[in-house]
Design a protein around this motif. Structure first.
Motif, PDB file in Angstrom:
ATOM      1  N   GLN A 124      -3.390   0.822 -15.258  1.00 20.14           N
ATOM      2  CA  GLN A 124      -3.777  -0.220 -14.301  1.00 20.14           C
ATOM      3  C   GLN A 124      -2.573  -1.045 -13.858  1.00 20.14           C
ATOM      4  N   HIS A 125      -1.680  -1.330 -14.825  1.00 20.28           N
ATOM      5  CA  HIS A 125      -0.452  -2.043 -14.458  1.00 20.28           C
ATOM      6  C   HIS A 125       0.394  -1.207 -13.504  1.00 20.28           C
ATOM      7  N   SER A 126       0.535   0.074 -13.840  1.00 18.06           N
ATOM      8  CA  SER A 126       1.298   0.965 -12.951  1.00 18.06           C
ATOM      9  C   SER A 126       0.657   1.041 -11.578  1.00 18.06           C
ATOM     10  N   LEU A 127      -0.684   1.079 -11.577  1.00 16.98           N
ATOM     11  CA  LEU A 127      -1.375   1.109 -10.299  1.00 16.98           C
ATOM     12  C   LEU A 127      -1.102  -0.158  -9.499  1.00 16.98           C
ATOM     13  N   GLN A 128      -1.118  -1.285 -10.206  1.00 17.43           N
ATOM     14  CA  GLN A 128      -0.841  -2.550  -9.527  1.00 17.43           C
ATOM     15  C   GLN A 128       0.574  -2.569  -8.962  1.00 17.43           C
ATOM     16  N   VAL A 129       1.538  -2.079  -9.778  1.00 18.42           N
ATOM     17  CA  VAL A 129       2.918  -2.012  -9.308  1.00 18.42           C
ATOM     18  C   VAL A 129       3.033  -1.079  -8.118  1.00 18.42           C
ATOM     19  N   LEU A 130       2.367   0.084  -8.224  1.00 17.31           N
ATOM     20  CA  LEU A 130       2.405   1.028  -7.113  1.00 17.31           C
ATOM     21  C   LEU A 130       1.799   0.423  -5.846  1.00 17.31           C
ATOM     22  N   GLN A 131       0.691  -0.292  -6.021  1.00 18.39           N
ATOM     23  CA  GLN A 131       0.041  -0.912  -4.861  1.00 18.39           C
ATOM     24  C   GLN A 131       0.931  -1.991  -4.235  1.00 18.39           C
ATOM     25  N   GLN A 132       1.575  -2.773  -5.108  1.00 14.36           N
ATOM     26  CA  GLN A 132       2.485  -3.792  -4.582  1.00 14.36           C
ATOM     27  C   GLN A 132       3.667  -3.157  -3.858  1.00 14.36           C
ATOM     28  N   HIS A 133       4.225  -2.123  -4.494  1.00 11.45           N
ATOM     29  CA  HIS A 133       5.352  -1.451  -3.852  1.00 11.45           C
ATOM     30  C   HIS A 133       4.899  -0.742  -2.583  1.00 11.45           C
ATOM     31  N   HIS A 134       3.677  -0.223  -2.617  1.00 10.94           N
ATOM     32  CA  HIS A 134       3.135   0.408  -1.419  1.00 10.94           C
ATOM     33  C   HIS A 134       3.035  -0.607  -0.286  1.00 10.94           C
ATOM     34  N   ALA A 135       2.630  -1.807  -0.625  1.00 11.86           N
ATOM     35  CA  ALA A 135       2.551  -2.867   0.388  1.00 11.86           C
ATOM     36  C   ALA A 135       3.941  -3.207   0.911  1.00 11.86           C
ATOM     37  N   ARG A 136       4.920  -3.284  -0.042  1.00 10.61           N
ATOM     38  CA  ARG A 136       6.280  -3.568   0.399  1.00 10.61           C
ATOM     39  C   ARG A 136       6.830  -2.438   1.271  1.00 10.61           C
ATOM     40  N   LEU A 137       6.503  -1.191   0.857  1.00 10.21           N
ATOM     41  CA  LEU A 137       6.928  -0.061   1.675  1.00 10.21           C
ATOM     42  C   LEU A 137       6.325  -0.139   3.073  1.00 10.21           C
ATOM     43  N   GLY A 138       5.048  -0.498   3.133  1.00  8.43           N
ATOM     44  CA  GLY A 138       4.392  -0.629   4.431  1.00  8.43           C
ATOM     45  C   GLY A 138       5.037  -1.717   5.276  1.00  8.43           C
ATOM     46  N   GLU A 139       5.355  -2.861   4.619  1.00  8.82           N
ATOM     47  CA  GLU A 139       6.009  -3.950   5.343  1.00  8.82           C
ATOM     48  C   GLU A 139       7.400  -3.547   5.812  1.00  8.82           C
ATOM     49  N   ASP A 140       8.151  -2.887   4.894  1.00  6.07           N
ATOM     50  CA  ASP A 140       9.486  -2.437   5.257  1.00  6.07           C
ATOM     51  C   ASP A 140       9.427  -1.391   6.358  1.00  6.07           C
ATOM     52  N   LEU A 141       8.437  -0.517   6.291  1.00  5.61           N
ATOM     53  CA  LEU A 141       8.267   0.486   7.341  1.00  5.61           C
ATOM     54  C   LEU A 141       7.975  -0.188   8.683  1.00  5.61           C
ATOM     55  N   SER A 142       7.149  -1.230   8.628  1.00  3.67           N
ATOM     56  CA  SER A 142       6.844  -1.975   9.849  1.00  3.67           C
ATOM     57  C   SER A 142       8.107  -2.625  10.417  1.00  3.67           C
ATOM     58  N   HIS A 143       8.946  -3.196   9.502  1.00  6.77           N
ATOM     59  CA  HIS A 143      10.203  -3.801   9.955  1.00  6.77           C
ATOM     60  C   HIS A 143      11.126  -2.757  10.565  1.00  6.77           C
ATOM     61  N   LYS A 144      11.147  -1.578   9.917  1.00  5.78           N
ATOM     62  CA  LYS A 144      12.008  -0.515  10.449  1.00  5.78           C
ATOM     63  C   LYS A 144      11.486  -0.031  11.791  1.00  5.78           C
ATOM     64  N   GLN A 145      10.176   0.045  11.926  1.00  8.17           N
ATOM     65  CA  GLN A 145       9.624   0.431  13.218  1.00  8.17           C
ATOM     66  C   GLN A 145       9.987  -0.600  14.290  1.00  8.17           C
ATOM     67  N   ASP A 146       9.874  -1.884  13.917  1.00  7.85           N
ATOM     68  CA  ASP A 146      10.247  -2.934  14.867  1.00  7.85           C
ATOM     69  C   ASP A 146      11.735  -2.854  15.209  1.00  7.85           C
ATOM     70  N   ALA A 147      12.575  -2.670  14.164  1.00  8.39           N
ATOM     71  CA  ALA A 147      14.014  -2.577  14.400  1.00  8.39           C
ATOM     72  C   ALA A 147      14.345  -1.366  15.271  1.00  8.39           C
TER      73      ALA A 147
END
Length: 425
Positions: free
Chosen positions: A360-383
């Motif tokens: 569950q902790h790993s899942l939480q970390v993965l979900q958080q990192h997934h969110a960060r990846l999504g945000e970073d991907l959005s920033h890269k798309q904007d850039a």
């Protein structure tokens, strides 16, 4: 017979009479000789004065002709120099207009560069970096700013030189007009003769007018005007060459910087595309891992749920066997087996709970990192979108911001008389 009586008075002798007659003859001859000599001298004087007057008039006419020739020569020289000044003014005006067009042509590149810099300020997160594109754009602003300053300086120099040439043109025009007027006067004098109707005696004709100059001063004045005009034309030619070389150098600098900037933008765009694709793969892989982890967590939860029934069974058996009476309440093999089974089940449940918590902790970390990846991907798309927009904006720039190929009609400066070319009357 009557007696003759003579008139009273002093009588002369015959010899005195002869002498008197001879004296009168001699005196008459003497005065006739003097008169003859006087007449001869008068004739000689008339001939001499007539010849002298004739040759003086001839010499004066010759000197007038020579003077008219000198005036004509200087007129040609001054007119030729004035025409050369006009041509140089036209050429310098053309060069100034080319420089002005070059200066105006730097406005769009500067606006485009500043717009690109402003646009790239819209990047977010880790994408807001001081990358080579930023450095090239800032360098481009400096190059354009320097080009504008240099071109403006050349424009100012050209304007000052045009004003100087205009002043020289006015001096040549005034000198030429004076020469034309003087030549007309001398031509009029040359056309006069003794039978002319408009000749007359003048009061004090030998006076020297105020402001008269010597022939040396007269020639030096025109020569000085021509020399100064030639010096200024040479300076104007050098200025035009300098302006042309400067425009070419600045053109090369701006073009080289434009190419460098666009290369940096394309390179950065390629890097962003690679990073974007990498983030997409990481996002998909992380999402797959999250799905697998969620499935494993559900399996662990199901397994934990499945362990509760055996644990209840063991606990129930152990509890029920505590009710055995007397000596039958013994620690038999069954008791030991149930205890071991209970301990094993509890240990397994604990391990499963720990693994579940870890997952569950790993899942939480993965979900958080997934969110960060999504945000970073959005920033890269904007850039990436901003870089593409920057390229689209820079497509307004041509490969040559300013050239001399499209030349307009040049309106030359007029001279002091209001005419561009001085026409001789």
């Amino acid at each position: 017979m009557a007696t003759l009586i003579g008139k009273p008075g002093l009588r002369q002798s015959v010899s005195d009479w002869d002498t008197s007659n001879k004296q009168m003859s001699d005196i008459a001859e003497h005065w006739r000789n003097i008169s003859h000599e006087t007449r001869q001298d008068g004739r000689v004087l008339r001939n001499e004065t007539t010849c002298k007057t004739h040759w003086d008039e001839v010499n004066s006419s010759r000197r007038l002709s020579d003077r008219i020739w000198d005036l004509s020569r200087w007129r040609d020289t001054l007119e030729s120099c004035a025409q050369e000044v006009d041509k140089e003014m036209d050429a310098l005006t053309l060069g100034k207009e080319q420089t002005e067009r070059a200066l105006a042509a730097t406005v769009d590149p500067l606006e485009v560069t500043v717009e690109c810099l402003t646009l790239r300020e819209g990047r977010f997160g880790n994408e807001l970096v001081n990358d080579p594109v930023e450095a090239q754009l800032q360098t481009e602003v400096k190059v354009i700013d320097r080009a504008q300053r240099v071109l403006q300086q050349n424009n100012d120099k050209a304007f000052e030189q045009l004003c100087l040439l205009q002043e020289r043109r006015q001096q040549l025009t005034l000198d030429l007009q004076n020469k034309i007027e003087a030549q007309d006067i001398d031509l009029s004098c040359l056309s006069l003769n003794v039978t002319s109707a408009d000749i007359s005696l003048k009061p004090n004709p030998l006076r020297i007018p105020t402001g008269s100059t010597t022939p040396q001063q007269w020639a030096q004045f025109s020569q000085f005007n021509v020399s100064r005009a030639q010096e200024d034309m040479l300076a104007s030619l050098q200025l035009r060459e300098e302006m042309s070389v400067t425009r070419a150098q600045l053109q090369n600098e701006l073009e080289a910087q434009r190419i460098a900037t666009e290369f940096a933008i394309r390179k950065r765009t390629h890097q962003l595309k690679q990073a974007h694709n990498e983030m997409l793969w990481q996002l998909k892989s992380t999402q797959d891992e999250i799905s697998n982890m969620e499935s494993d967590i559900r399996s662990l939860e199901d397994d934990l749920e499945a362990k509760m029934a055996p644990l209840k069974l063991v606990h129930t058996r152990l509890e029920n066997r505590t009710k055995r009476p007397g000596v039958d309440l013994c620690k038999d093999e069954v008791q030991h087996g149930l205890v071991e089974e209970a301990k094993q089940l509890e240990a397994n449940i604990l391990l499963l709970k720990q693994k579940l918590a870890q997952n569950q902790h790993s899942l939480q970390v993965l979900q958080q990192h997934h969110a960060r990846l999504g945000e970073d991907l959005s920033h890269k798309q904007d850039a990436l979108s901003l870089e593409q927009r920057s390229l689209d904006i820079r497509s307004r720039l041509t490969s040559a911001p300013f050239t001399d190929s499209s030349l307009g009609v040049v309106v030359p400066l007029t001279n002091s008389s209001g005419r561009h070319k001085l026409e001789l009357a």
